[in-house]
Design an enzyme around this catalytic site. Structure first.
Site, short mmCIF file in Angstrom:
data_model
loop_
_atom_site.label_atom_id
_atom_site.label_comp_id
_atom_site.label_asym_id
_atom_site.label_seq_id
_atom_site.Cartn_x
_atom_site.Cartn_y
_atom_site.Cartn_z
N ASP A 66 39.70 46.31 23.75
CA ASP A 66 38.74 45.20 23.65
C ASP A 66 37.45 45.57 24.40
OD1 ASP A 66 39.66 42.93 26.39
OD2 ASP A 66 39.96 45.10 26.21
N HIS A 87 40.54 49.97 35.85
CA HIS A 87 41.69 49.40 35.15
C HIS A 87 42.14 50.28 33.97
CE1 HIS A 87 41.44 45.72 37.48
NE2 HIS A 87 40.20 45.50 37.11
O1 RIB Z 1 42.44 43.01 33.99
C1 RIB Z 1 41.72 44.13 33.52
C2 RIB Z 1 41.78 44.22 32.03
O2 RIB Z 1 41.13 43.09 31.45
C3 RIB Z 1 41.04 45.44 31.47
O3 RIB Z 1 41.65 45.87 30.29
C4 RIB Z 1 39.67 44.90 31.19
O4 RIB Z 1 39.02 45.63 30.14
C5 RIB Z 1 39.99 43.52 30.73
O5 RIB Z 1 40.32 43.61 29.34
CA CA Z 2 40.33 46.24 28.30
#
Ligand code: RIB
Ligand code: CA
Length: 319
Positions: free
Chosen positions: A13, A244
């Site tokens: 995303d 992340h």
């Molecule tokens: O919590 C972090 C996640 O949420 C990552 O994938 C960031 O891109 C959002 O989608």
């Molecule tokens: Ca993400």
């Protein structure tokens, strides 16, 4: 003799940290990105698909297919984009030309099924957004997990608080029902949750270093990271960013930098304060009750942050 690259499909995303993870995967000779599938989350799925095309164009990989995916969760309205984190357009509101390509003829779930069944046992799914597409693929083909090499998932929080609510991490809270189905899949699953991603920090100084690298990929990173850095300053008092989504790539190419536990996982699908929480069982054995017959998930619990951030930066600078 190096082993052949591991085939992956990134379900994404994009999303600033998604963009970094995709660039990182494309720069990893250990991995072969078979395709991207897009899903709502950081932005509406239409923008995520446009962003996916842009990221691939910048990386010179317009050959990689993008399959357009779910625009909303399985069983609730879409919570809406995280513009305060990723910008209105999902990529720090940078301006770029619209993609000249059309998405793959198949939607994300059917693309995943087609690719996985054509290469049984070879493909690892790398979901770094809400798990809706993966769940839809499993609902269409309940035998899908048997044909996967596995899944390496950015999402969840096993032994720490959430980031989208005190209970839940953003990808999971965006579709808890999908996540509970996916974490019950009978295939090797690695959970790259907040337990390690919030302890993996790319510092402000390291972000400044990226701005000194004169390559298209580094220039894109330098364009989008300041917005993400400002979110972390304002929300966490941090001069840097939590890494992340790239954690999935770091784990796949350098697992030695992580420690983990094996636990079956359930996801709270209730409609109260705990919604979206990923709950590991009390031991590596599936207990009775809600964890009964749930396969164990490899939950990452420790990380050598400096090592994995250096690895990502070295790979970004290498292409
Ligand atoms: O919590 C972090 C996640 O949420 C990552 O994938 C960031 O891109 C959002 O989608
Ligand atoms: Ca993400």
């Amino acid at each position: 003799m190096s082993p052949p690259p591991r085939k992956i499909i990134i379900d994404t995303d994009p999303g600033i940290d998604d963009a970094m993870a995709i660039l990182y995967a494309l720069a990893a000779p250990e991995l072969e990105v078979v395709g991207l599938t897009t899903v709502f989350g950081n932005a509406h799925v239409e923008l995520c698909t446009t962003n996916a095309f842009h990221i691939l164009d910048v990386a010179g990989r317009s050959d990689i297919p993008v399959a357009h995916g779910a625009g909303r969760p399985l069983a609730m309205p879409y919570r809406g984009p995280a513009a305060f984190v990723h910008g209105e357009n999902g990529l720090a509101d940078i301006a770029f030309h619209d993609a000249r390509r059309a998405p793959h003829e198949l939607d994300a779930a059917h693309f995943i099924i087609e690719q996985v069944l054509a290469a049984p046992g070879e493909i690892t799914l790398v979901p770094i957004g809400p798990l809706t597409n993966i769940a839809l693929a499993m609902l269409l083909r309940p035998d899908l997990p048997q044909h996967l090499a596995g899944m390496v998932i950015m999402g969840g929080n096993a032994f720490c608080p959430g980031n989208a609510s005190p209970a839940a991490e953003a990808n999971i809270i965006n579709d808890p029902e999908a996540a509970d189905l996916v974490f019950g899949a009978d295939c090797p699953i690695v959970m790259c949750g907040l337990d390690v991603t919030e302890r993996t920090v790319m510092t402000g100084a390291q972000i400044d270093e990226i701005a000194r690298i004169d390559t298209p990929r580094a220039r894109l990173a330098a364009q989008i990271l300041p917005h993400y850095r400002e979110f972390h300053r304002a929300s966490h008092g941090l001069d840097g960013i939590h890494v992340h989504d790239s954690t999935c790539v770091s784990y796949m190419i350098a697992p030695q930098h992580y420690a983990s536990v094996l636990r079956p996982i359930r996801v709270d699908c209730g409609h109260h304060v705990g919604r979206g929480k990923t709950w590991p069982s009390l031991s590596d054995q599936a207990h009775g009750g809600e964890w009964k017959n749930r396969p164990p998930v490899t939950i990452l619990t420790e990380v050598d942050s400096a090592a994995v951030v250096d690895l990502e930066l070295n790979r970004l600078a290498s292409v």
